[in-house]
Design a protein around this motif. Structure first.
Motif, short mmCIF file in Angstrom:
data_model
loop_
_atom_site.label_atom_id
_atom_site.label_comp_id
_atom_site.label_asym_id
_atom_site.label_seq_id
_atom_site.Cartn_x
_atom_site.Cartn_y
_atom_site.Cartn_z
N ASN A 27 0.80 -1.22 0.00
CA ASN A 27 0.00 0.00 0.00
C ASN A 27 0.84 1.28 0.00
OD1 ASN A 27 -3.03 -0.48 0.12
ND2 ASN A 27 -2.29 -1.97 1.64
N LEU A 28 2.15 1.15 -0.13
CA LEU A 28 2.99 2.33 -0.24
C LEU A 28 2.65 3.10 -1.51
CD1 LEU A 28 6.52 1.01 0.87
CD2 LEU A 28 4.75 2.12 2.26
N GLY A 29 2.48 4.40 -1.37
CA GLY A 29 2.09 5.23 -2.51
C GLY A 29 0.60 5.28 -2.73
N PHE A 30 -0.13 4.42 -2.05
CA PHE A 30 -1.59 4.41 -2.15
C PHE A 30 -2.18 4.92 -0.83
CE2 PHE A 30 -0.03 1.12 -5.02
CZ PHE A 30 -0.60 1.56 -6.22
N MET A 31 -2.12 4.08 0.20
CA MET A 31 -2.58 4.52 1.51
C MET A 31 -1.50 5.34 2.24
SD MET A 31 -4.69 1.26 3.04
CE MET A 31 -5.18 2.21 4.50
N TYR A 32 -0.25 4.92 2.06
CA TYR A 32 0.83 5.45 2.89
C TYR A 32 1.91 6.18 2.09
CZ TYR A 32 -1.27 1.65 5.57
OH TYR A 32 -2.16 0.80 6.17
N ASP A 33 2.53 7.14 2.76
CA ASP A 33 3.67 7.85 2.20
C ASP A 33 4.81 6.86 1.97
OD1 ASP A 33 6.12 9.28 1.99
OD2 ASP A 33 5.28 10.98 3.07
N PRO A 34 5.30 6.71 0.73
CA PRO A 34 6.35 5.72 0.46
C PRO A 34 7.66 6.03 1.17
CG PRO A 34 5.95 7.10 -1.47
CD PRO A 34 4.86 7.40 -0.50
N PHE A 35 7.95 7.31 1.40
CA PHE A 35 9.18 7.70 2.10
C PHE A 35 9.13 7.20 3.54
CE2 PHE A 35 11.26 10.81 4.91
CZ PHE A 35 12.56 10.75 4.43
N ILE A 36 8.02 7.46 4.21
CA ILE A 36 7.86 7.01 5.60
C ILE A 36 7.81 5.49 5.65
CG2 ILE A 36 6.32 7.03 7.61
CD1 ILE A 36 5.43 9.86 6.62
N GLY A 37 7.05 4.90 4.72
CA GLY A 37 6.94 3.45 4.69
C GLY A 37 8.29 2.77 4.51
N LYS A 38 9.15 3.36 3.69
CA LYS A 38 10.48 2.79 3.47
C LYS A 38 11.25 2.71 4.77
CE LYS A 38 13.96 5.24 2.23
NZ LYS A 38 14.98 6.10 1.55
N TYR A 39 11.19 3.78 5.55
CA TYR A 39 11.90 3.80 6.83
C TYR A 39 11.39 2.71 7.77
CZ TYR A 39 14.91 7.88 6.41
OH TYR A 39 15.91 8.74 6.06
#
Length: 207
Positions: A176-188
């Motif tokens: 759900n990165l880039g959809f529900m969640y910020d991919p930058f934050i999700g990556k961390y």
């Protein structure tokens, strides 16, 4: 008094306010109060991993404590319902970020925090609520709380759905990165998954 000392005293004052407000929430719904506490601890850990300043981390820690405070204004028949909500009940539940914003925005010292609370259910792709804003238009604090909120929800047993394992939760966040969640934050959070999830689940087991 130095600026650092002043900020420390402000933080203590904020926590006194939080204890009063969350006490009211706990009296209404213990699950929501415990959930908010867990989300705040997870958000604080994530802020430390990302490298946010102490000031920003403290502010977000407070906002996460209060992110569901608007549920005080949701009828018990909806808030405590066992099972899935009807469409009309879901529309009522979706009002809680705006209710929380109205509660907190009455205080000059809480205005920044109230904006974070207002937008914690926005989605990175713009399909969230209450305003449908997307990407970096969503406050950073709201984007952090959104992913922490989901992690706690997915790893908590509820009457209307099964608990997810840490591995299943990881997969849900990743897809759900880039959809529900910020991919930058999700990556961390995914790169530091074990560092984040083990102490978090230990914390949940203490409640």
């Amino acid at each position: 008094m130095s600026k650092t000392d002043s900020k420390a005293e402000d933080y203590i004052d904020y926590h006194e306010i939080i204890e009063c407000i969350t006490g009211a929430l706990d009296a209404k719904d213990q699950y929501t109060a415990n959930h908010s506490w867990r989300v705040s601890e997870l958000a604080k850990k994530l802020c430390e991993i990302i490298g946010l300043s102490n000031s920003d981390t403290n502010e977000l820690h407070i906002a996460a404590h209060l992110h569901d405070i608007g549920k005080i204004g949701i009828p018990d028949s909806v808030l405590k319902k066992e099972g899935a909500l009807t469409p009309d009940e879901w529309e009522l539940m979706k009002k809680h970020p705006a209710i929380g914003y109205e509660i907190l925005n009455k205080s000059n010292r809480m205005k920044q925090i109230s904006g974070i609370v207002l937008h914690h259910h926005e989605r990175y792709d713009g399909r969230g609520y209450p305003e449908g804003i997307k990407g970096n238009d969503i406050p950073l604090g709201s984007r952090i709380i959104a992913i922490c909120d989901s992690i706690d929800a997915m790893t908590t047993e509820r009457s209307y759905r099964s608990i997810l394992s840490p591995e299943e939760c990881y997969i849900e966040i990743e897809k759900n990165l880039g959809f529900m969640y910020d991919p930058f934050i999700g990556k961390y959070i995914l790169e530091h998954w074990e560092e984040v999830i083990k102490p978090f689940l230990d914390l949940k087991n203490c409640i």
